[in-house]
Write an enzyme that holds these catalytic residues in place. Structure first.
Site, PDB file in Angstrom:
ATOM      1  N   HIS A 122      38.592  38.163  52.366  1.00  0.00           N
ATOM      2  CA  HIS A 122      39.259  36.981  51.811  1.00  0.00           C
ATOM      3  C   HIS A 122      40.617  37.351  51.197  1.00  0.00           C
ATOM      4  CE1 HIS A 122      38.365  32.721  50.089  1.00  0.00           C
ATOM      5  NE2 HIS A 122      39.663  32.886  50.303  1.00  0.00           N
ATOM      6  N   ARG A 177      37.335  28.639  55.150  1.00  0.00           N
ATOM      7  CA  ARG A 177      36.292  28.884  54.154  1.00  0.00           C
ATOM      8  C   ARG A 177      35.020  29.257  54.889  1.00  0.00           C
ATOM      9  NH1 ARG A 177      39.320  29.378  50.632  1.00  0.00           N
ATOM     10  NH2 ARG A 177      39.517  28.251  48.662  1.00  0.00           N
ATOM     11  N   GLU A 199      29.999  34.528  50.620  1.00  0.00           N
ATOM     12  CA  GLU A 199      30.749  35.740  50.292  1.00  0.00           C
ATOM     13  C   GLU A 199      30.697  36.021  48.784  1.00  0.00           C
ATOM     14  OE1 GLU A 199      34.577  34.216  51.889  1.00  0.00           O
ATOM     15  OE2 GLU A 199      35.341  34.356  49.832  1.00  0.00           O
TER      16      GLU A 199
HETATM   17  C1  DGY Z   1      42.908  29.695  48.531  1.00  0.00           C
HETATM   18  O1  DGY Z   1      43.930  29.642  47.852  1.00  0.00           O
HETATM   19  O2  DGY Z   1      42.187  28.716  48.726  1.00  0.00           O
HETATM   20  C2  DGY Z   1      42.567  31.020  49.099  1.00  0.00           C
HETATM   21  O3  DGY Z   1      41.516  30.945  49.997  1.00  0.00           O
HETATM   22  C3  DGY Z   1      42.223  31.980  47.982  1.00  0.00           C
HETATM   23  O4  DGY Z   1      41.046  31.513  47.352  1.00  0.00           O
END
Ligand code: DGY
Length: 331
Positions: A286, A239, A268
């Site tokens: 992402h 993240r 982001e």
């Molecule tokens: C998740 O599933 O956490 C991925 O990062 C997509 O948001």
């Protein structure tokens, strides 16, 4: 009357259709980005909410939507949801673990390899028409095979990356995690638990897979980057916010580390301008879990949870991947 459900972002039509079999559904087919007040307005009268990792679910929203009983996310990460506040209000929350593990690990490995072998830099160079001769050191990077892989955060995805490194590429695998794996899992993965400092010092390729929480905010910042080898790479598929992007941009500019691969960013979809200026970083929007079959499985798992959490379908009352199943016992 059938319960009302809101689908906050565009998603596979067949997933929405499954919800329509049980509920009155309002869906965001145009995939508009609703600001918080708009999300709250649309949630009035709704019992269920289908989200992705991008909607903020906080105490204010919950207080404004008293009929809400279930919030089901197609993401595995749930740092966008105030889980204790949901539990306090009796709102069931689910995420989407497992179904994305292998796909996300594939991508993490691909991003790490692209970073180490300078694939994006090489492609930009070729496309710009500057390639006029072969040279012994043209975009020469670092090896993956036989190198030391450092995994920061050894959950399901971390373990899947470690397995690829150890079994597929003969890498020495080090990891750091709050809790240590059992000795048999460590030996299957060929992974050694080390301190965070040792992980930073010894890794040739560091992959960040730790969930975001206040405790992991800027877990990798200037002091941590200063411990890394100047030849090392850093890959973040966890993240934004786990890595201090400003400090990373500076470290890349100074060649404090060799390169980075980033799929997630602080704030982001905005990206720190310093990261856009340096050549030695591979940037992706992402997409680590974004294979069609996996995104479909994630969406359908969220649908399974929502149907069950609102008391419908064959698993009524038993959402498969609830994060706070204790709220069901209170109903
Ligand atoms: C998740 O599933 O956490 C991925 O990062 C997509 O948001």
């Amino acid at each position: 009357m059938r319960p009302k459900v809101l689908v906050a972002r565009a998603v596979f039509a067949d997933a929405v259709e499954r919800l329509r079999e049980h509920f009155e559904v309002e869906s965001n087919d145009a995939d508009e980005i609703w600001h918080q007040a708009e999300l709250i307005r649309r949630l009035q009268g709704k019992a269920g909410l289908f989200i992705t990792g991008t909607q903020l679910i906080d105490a204010d929203l919950l207080a404004s939507c008293p009929l809400l009983r279930a919030i089901c996310s197609m993401a595995v990460g749930y740092n966008n949801v105030d889980l204790p506040a949901c539990t306090a209000r009796g709102v069931l929350v689910s995420n989407a673990p497992d179904v994305l593990t292998e796909t996300t690990a594939d991508f993490g490995f691909a991003l790490m390899m692209a970073t180490a072998r300078r694939i994006s830099e090489g492609e930009r160079f070729l496309r710009s028409g500057r390639w006029v001769k072969w040279s012994y050191d043209l975009f020469a990077g670092a090896d993956i095979h036989g190198a030391t892989l450092g995994v920061f955060g050894m959950g399901r995805i971390g373990q899947a990356i470690a397995r690829r490194g150890a079994l597929g590429f003969g890498m020495r695998v080090l990891y750091h995690n709050r809790s240590r794996l059992s000795p048999d899992i460590e030996s299957t993965l060929g992974a050694t638990h080390v301190t965070k400092q040792q992980l930073l010092r010894d890794s040739d390729h560091l992959v960040i897979v730790v969930p975001y929480s206040p405790a992991s905010h800027h877990a990798i910042g200037a002091p941590e980057l200063a411990l890394m080898k100047p030849t090392a790479t850093l890959t973040n598929i966890a993240r934004g916010g786990v890595v201090d992007d400003a400090a990373l941009a500076q470290a890349l500019r100074d060649k404090r580390i060799a390169a980075a691969g980033l799929d997630v960013f602080e704030g982001e979809p905005a990206v720190h301008p310093g990261l856009l200026e340096v050549p030695n970083v591979v940037l992706t929007p992402h997409i680590a879990s974004a294979s069609i079959p996996t995104r479909r499985a994630m969406a359908h798992l969220a649908v399974d949870n929502l149907i069950a959490a609102l008391g419908a379908g064959p698993s009524a009352g038993r959402p498969p991947t609830a994060l706070n199943p204790e709220v069901l016992a209170q109903r």
